[in-house]
Scaffold this motif. Structure first.
Motif, PDB file in Angstrom:
ATOM      1  N   VAL A  44     -22.952  22.923   4.860  1.00 17.37           N
ATOM      2  CA  VAL A  44     -22.650  24.329   4.577  1.00 17.37           C
ATOM      3  C   VAL A  44     -21.765  24.450   3.347  1.00 17.37           C
ATOM      4  N   MET A  45     -20.782  23.571   3.229  1.00 15.92           N
ATOM      5  CA  MET A  45     -19.917  23.592   2.041  1.00 15.92           C
ATOM      6  C   MET A  45     -20.740  23.331   0.779  1.00 15.92           C
ATOM      7  N   ALA A  46     -21.678  22.406   0.845  1.00 14.93           N
ATOM      8  CA  ALA A  46     -22.513  22.117  -0.323  1.00 14.93           C
ATOM      9  C   ALA A  46     -23.445  23.285  -0.639  1.00 14.93           C
ATOM     10  N   PHE A  47     -23.948  23.954   0.387  1.00 11.01           N
ATOM     11  CA  PHE A  47     -24.841  25.081   0.181  1.00 11.01           C
ATOM     12  C   PHE A  47     -24.129  26.245  -0.511  1.00 11.01           C
ATOM     13  N   PHE A  48     -22.869  26.467  -0.153  1.00 13.11           N
ATOM     14  CA  PHE A  48     -22.098  27.563  -0.738  1.00 13.11           C
ATOM     15  C   PHE A  48     -21.152  27.092  -1.849  1.00 13.11           C
ATOM     16  N   ALA A  49     -21.469  25.986  -2.486  1.00 13.21           N
ATOM     17  CA  ALA A  49     -20.575  25.407  -3.494  1.00 13.21           C
ATOM     18  C   ALA A  49     -20.300  26.360  -4.650  1.00 13.21           C
ATOM     19  N   ARG A  50     -21.291  27.073  -5.124  1.00 15.60           N
ATOM     20  CA  ARG A  50     -21.075  27.987  -6.251  1.00 15.60           C
ATOM     21  C   ARG A  50     -20.139  29.119  -5.881  1.00 15.60           C
ATOM     22  N   GLU A  51     -20.304  29.674  -4.684  1.00 18.10           N
ATOM     23  CA  GLU A  51     -19.428  30.749  -4.245  1.00 18.10           C
ATOM     24  C   GLU A  51     -18.005  30.242  -4.011  1.00 18.10           C
ATOM     25  N   ASN A  81      -9.507  28.766  -6.100  1.00 17.59           N
ATOM     26  CA  ASN A  81      -8.731  27.639  -6.616  1.00 17.59           C
ATOM     27  C   ASN A  81      -7.901  27.017  -5.504  1.00 17.59           C
ATOM     28  N   PHE A  82      -7.894  25.690  -5.468  1.00 14.92           N
ATOM     29  CA  PHE A  82      -7.150  24.935  -4.467  1.00 14.92           C
ATOM     30  C   PHE A  82      -6.438  23.812  -5.183  1.00 14.92           C
ATOM     31  N   PHE A  83      -5.120  23.887  -5.286  1.00  8.47           N
ATOM     32  CA  PHE A  83      -4.317  22.922  -6.050  1.00  8.47           C
ATOM     33  C   PHE A  83      -4.790  22.807  -7.491  1.00  8.47           C
ATOM     34  N   GLY A  84      -5.213  23.922  -8.063  1.00 11.58           N
ATOM     35  CA  GLY A  84      -5.636  23.947  -9.452  1.00 11.58           C
ATOM     36  C   GLY A  84      -7.074  23.527  -9.698  1.00 11.58           C
ATOM     37  N   TRP A  85      -7.806  23.217  -8.667  1.00 11.82           N
ATOM     38  CA  TRP A  85      -9.206  22.806  -8.778  1.00 11.82           C
ATOM     39  C   TRP A  85     -10.081  23.809  -8.049  1.00 11.82           C
ATOM     40  N   PRO A  86     -11.339  23.931  -8.455  1.00  9.76           N
ATOM     41  CA  PRO A  86     -12.259  24.757  -7.665  1.00  9.76           C
ATOM     42  C   PRO A  86     -12.377  24.182  -6.248  1.00  9.76           C
ATOM     43  N   PHE A  87     -12.396  25.041  -5.246  1.00  7.83           N
ATOM     44  CA  PHE A  87     -12.406  24.583  -3.853  1.00  7.83           C
ATOM     45  C   PHE A  87     -13.613  23.697  -3.550  1.00  7.83           C
ATOM     46  N   SER A  88     -14.759  24.025  -4.104  1.00  5.72           N
ATOM     47  CA  SER A  88     -15.954  23.207  -3.843  1.00  5.72           C
ATOM     48  C   SER A  88     -15.781  21.794  -4.397  1.00  5.72           C
ATOM     49  N   PHE A  89     -15.148  21.665  -5.572  1.00  6.02           N
ATOM     50  CA  PHE A  89     -14.901  20.341  -6.149  1.00  6.02           C
ATOM     51  C   PHE A  89     -13.921  19.558  -5.278  1.00  6.02           C
ATOM     52  N   TYR A  90     -12.848  20.241  -4.827  1.00  4.37           N
ATOM     53  CA  TYR A  90     -11.865  19.566  -3.980  1.00  4.37           C
ATOM     54  C   TYR A  90     -12.510  19.070  -2.685  1.00  4.37           C
ATOM     55  N   MET A  91     -13.334  19.912  -2.053  1.00  2.00           N
ATOM     56  CA  MET A  91     -13.974  19.509  -0.800  1.00  2.00           C
ATOM     57  C   MET A  91     -14.917  18.328  -1.024  1.00  2.00           C
ATOM     58  N   ALA A  92     -15.618  18.323  -2.143  1.00  6.89           N
ATOM     59  CA  ALA A  92     -16.527  17.210  -2.419  1.00  6.89           C
ATOM     60  C   ALA A  92     -15.761  15.929  -2.722  1.00  6.89           C
ATOM     61  N   ALA A  93     -14.641  16.050  -3.433  1.00  6.52           N
ATOM     62  CA  ALA A  93     -13.904  14.864  -3.864  1.00  6.52           C
ATOM     63  C   ALA A  93     -12.992  14.302  -2.778  1.00  6.52           C
ATOM     64  N   GLN A  94     -12.257  15.176  -2.063  1.00  6.09           N
ATOM     65  CA  GLN A  94     -11.273  14.678  -1.103  1.00  6.09           C
ATOM     66  C   GLN A  94     -11.303  15.379   0.238  1.00  6.09           C
ATOM     67  N   GLY A  95     -11.496  16.667   0.228  1.00  7.10           N
ATOM     68  CA  GLY A  95     -11.369  17.450   1.451  1.00  7.10           C
ATOM     69  C   GLY A  95     -12.299  17.011   2.556  1.00  7.10           C
ATOM     70  N   SER A  96     -13.553  16.780   2.222  1.00  2.00           N
ATOM     71  CA  SER A  96     -14.505  16.369   3.258  1.00  2.00           C
ATOM     72  C   SER A  96     -14.148  14.997   3.815  1.00  2.00           C
ATOM     73  N   LEU A  97     -13.672  14.101   2.973  1.00  2.00           N
ATOM     74  CA  LEU A  97     -13.281  12.772   3.448  1.00  2.00           C
ATOM     75  C   LEU A  97     -12.110  12.848   4.414  1.00  2.00           C
ATOM     76  N   ILE A  98     -11.168  13.740   4.132  1.00  2.00           N
ATOM     77  CA  ILE A  98     -10.033  13.933   5.034  1.00  2.00           C
ATOM     78  C   ILE A  98     -10.529  14.468   6.373  1.00  2.00           C
ATOM     79  N   VAL A  99     -11.451  15.434   6.328  1.00  2.00           N
ATOM     80  CA  VAL A  99     -12.004  15.990   7.565  1.00  2.00           C
ATOM     81  C   VAL A  99     -12.738  14.908   8.352  1.00  2.00           C
ATOM     82  N   TYR A 100     -13.481  14.043   7.696  1.00  2.00           N
ATOM     83  CA  TYR A 100     -14.201  12.971   8.386  1.00  2.00           C
ATOM     84  C   TYR A 100     -13.233  12.026   9.097  1.00  2.00           C
ATOM     85  N   VAL A 101     -12.151  11.663   8.433  1.00  2.00           N
ATOM     86  CA  VAL A 101     -11.158  10.775   9.051  1.00  2.00           C
ATOM     87  C   VAL A 101     -10.514  11.459  10.255  1.00  2.00           C
TER      88      VAL A 101
END
Length: 87
Positions: free
Chosen positions: A31-38, A43-63
């Motif tokens: 779902v996050m990937a599907f709505f990545a453009r929206e 902004n999340f810590f100075g980055w687009p939220f979709s980029f943050y979720m792809a780079a770190q956020g999803s990995l944190i959720v998985y752990v």
């Protein structure tokens, strides 16, 4: 071998926990990937939220999902007397 009502209750709780955690995994992964453009407009810590979720956020959720599953299953196993070392 006949399964008792207690066995069925244990497996219902196990499957419910697994289903909820898989639903969370699905939302974070697809779902996050599907709505990545929206999500890029947020902004999340100075980055687009979709980029943050792809780079770190999803990995944190998985752990966190893995940690919670292990913790919940240990508790469930102890409650139903099927924990490792209870022989």
């Amino acid at each position: 071998m006949q399964l008792t009502e207690r066995h069925h209750e244990y497996w219902r709780k196990n499957l419910r926990l697994t289903s909820v955690l898989l639903a969370i995994w699905f939302v974070v992964t697809f779902v996050m990937a599907f709505f990545a453009r929206e999500l890029a407009t947020i902004n999340f810590f100075g980055w687009p939220f979709s980029f943050y979720m792809a780079a770190q956020g999803s990995l944190i959720v998985y752990v966190v999902i893995i940690w919670y599953y292990a913790r919940a299953m240990r508790k469930l196993d102890e409650e139903y007397g099927v924990a490792e070392g209870d022989e």
